[in-house]
Design an enzyme around this catalytic site. Structure first.
Site, mmCIF file in Angstrom:
data_model
loop_
_atom_site.group_PDB
_atom_site.id
_atom_site.type_symbol
_atom_site.label_atom_id
_atom_site.label_comp_id
_atom_site.label_asym_id
_atom_site.label_seq_id
_atom_site.Cartn_x
_atom_site.Cartn_y
_atom_site.Cartn_z
ATOM 1 N N GLY A 149 -45.169 -7.839 -21.538
ATOM 2 C CA GLY A 149 -43.895 -7.524 -20.504
ATOM 3 C C GLY A 149 -42.897 -7.944 -20.432
ATOM 4 N N ALA A 150 -41.564 -7.909 -21.440
ATOM 5 C CA ALA A 150 -40.599 -8.829 -21.152
ATOM 6 C C ALA A 150 -39.150 -7.676 -21.625
ATOM 7 C CB ALA A 150 -40.639 -9.227 -22.536
ATOM 8 N N ASN A 151 -40.263 -6.246 -21.527
ATOM 9 C CA ASN A 151 -39.197 -4.754 -21.712
ATOM 10 C C ASN A 151 -38.537 -4.896 -20.556
ATOM 11 O OD1 ASN A 151 -41.822 -3.777 -20.343
ATOM 12 N ND2 ASN A 151 -41.373 -1.977 -20.824
ATOM 13 N N GLY A 196 -37.055 -6.490 -15.563
ATOM 14 C CA GLY A 196 -37.548 -6.919 -14.552
ATOM 15 C C GLY A 196 -37.647 -9.085 -15.059
ATOM 16 N N GLY A 225 -40.088 -10.832 -17.109
ATOM 17 C CA GLY A 225 -39.972 -10.663 -18.382
ATOM 18 C C GLY A 225 -38.832 -9.645 -19.202
ATOM 19 N N SER A 265 -49.699 -14.286 -8.776
ATOM 20 C CA SER A 265 -49.059 -14.354 -7.702
ATOM 21 C C SER A 265 -49.062 -14.426 -6.506
ATOM 22 C CB SER A 265 -49.525 -12.879 -7.819
ATOM 23 O OG SER A 265 -48.585 -12.121 -6.553
ATOM 24 N N TYR A 312 -55.132 -5.301 -6.480
ATOM 25 C CA TYR A 312 -54.528 -6.250 -7.647
ATOM 26 C C TYR A 312 -54.458 -7.790 -6.551
ATOM 27 C CZ TYR A 312 -49.491 -7.246 -7.955
ATOM 28 O OH TYR A 312 -48.859 -8.445 -8.745
#
Length: 291
Positions: A23-25, A27, A29, A139, A165
């Protein structure tokens, strides 16, 4: 223990070290990828949205590469794991938050399937290739989560997106702590550590399609939280400094601040809870660990 003043420019030299960040695309990441490559590391941006990933990689330069990974599809997880060479650190960062009810390709509830089960499978498949550590993002939402090991996919309960969540983020916490125990007992040099970003201004926190979105926007406007770059610091600290196996890191003022040792739910250290989640996760994903 607070790392007062610790920031991305204090990351130790990462030359020669290789990272995989899910998910480093965007935010957190993307902020991690930028900071690590600036310190000399090579980073694989592993994510579903390749267009966004390519833009991040091009802004970073030749130390970043892009690889397709859809954590909501176990066939994609397996294909990605097969194509990865040995590396040093896996950062389990990708996640979805407070979505309307949906299922993954394999029939898992989308939040548990993406946030926990996808990362569980990925970590198990990649573990023989990981040289140093696994960093799993939890989280503050783990504080309201529960582990329903016999109903991870919300087949027996009335669905609540925020409960789902919280459950998925507590599952991240339980998984990371149990993995640290198993690595230690097996004599492995690999560490499993955890982090949370506090309250970071990322798009993830404004997509629940509920009134909570307005609170999130208000919090960002009032600067209650912090930027994605600041929110990434606890994970960067956990990934690059000499931290203890099983340790958990977050902002020193809980929602914002410098990296510090963080508190977590006692459920994460309850061995029967750990065992039930591990067994259920192996059964659902078909992935077993070599530890």
């Amino acid at each position: 223990m607070t790392m007062s003043g610790w920031s991305a420019d204090r990351i130790p030299d990462q030359s020669g070290r290789r990272y995989v960040i899910t998910g480093a695309n965007s935010g957190l990441g993307a902020a991690m990828a930028e900071a690590l490559t600036a310190a000399g590391a090579e980073v694989t941006i592993a994510c579903r949205n390749l267009d966004k990933a390519e833009r991040v990689a091009s802004s970073i330069g030749d130390r970043a590469r892009v690889a397709e990974l859809n954590l909501a599809d176990l066939s994609s997880v397996r294909e990605f794991a097969t194509g990865v060479d040995d590396f040093d650190v896996l950062i389990n960062n990708a996640g979805v938050m407070a979505l309307p009810f949906a299922r993954t390709v394999d029939g898992f509830e989308m939040q548990m399937g993406t946030n926990h089960l996808g990362h569980f499978a990925l970590t198990g498949l990649l573990l023989p290739k990981i040289g140093e550590r696994v960093v799993t993002m939890s989280s503050l939402a783990q504080n309201w989560g529960r582990i329903h090991a016999d109903d991870l996919n919300w087949e027996r309960r009335r669905y609540n997106r925020w409960s789902a969540y919280g459950d998925s983020k507590l599952a991240n916490m339980v998984f990371g702590r149990e993995l640290s125990r198993r690595l230690t007992e097996s004599g492995s040099p690999v560490r499993s550590v955890l982090a949370h970003p506090g309250y970071a201004a990322t798009g993830l926190m404004r997509q629940s399609e509920t009134p909570v979105d307005y609170l999130m926007r208000a919090g960002e406007m009032l600067h209650v939280g912090q930027s994605a770059a600041q929110g990434a610091l606890p994970a960067l600290y956990a990934a690059t400094e000499d931290v203890a196996n099983g340790s958990y890191w977050g902002p020193d003022f809980v929602v914002r601040g410098a990296p510090a040792s963080a508190r977590y739910r006692s459920a994460a250290d309850d061995q029967p809870t750990r065992d039930r989640l591990w067994v259920a996760s192996e059964k659902l994903t078909g992935v077993t660990f070599e530890v």
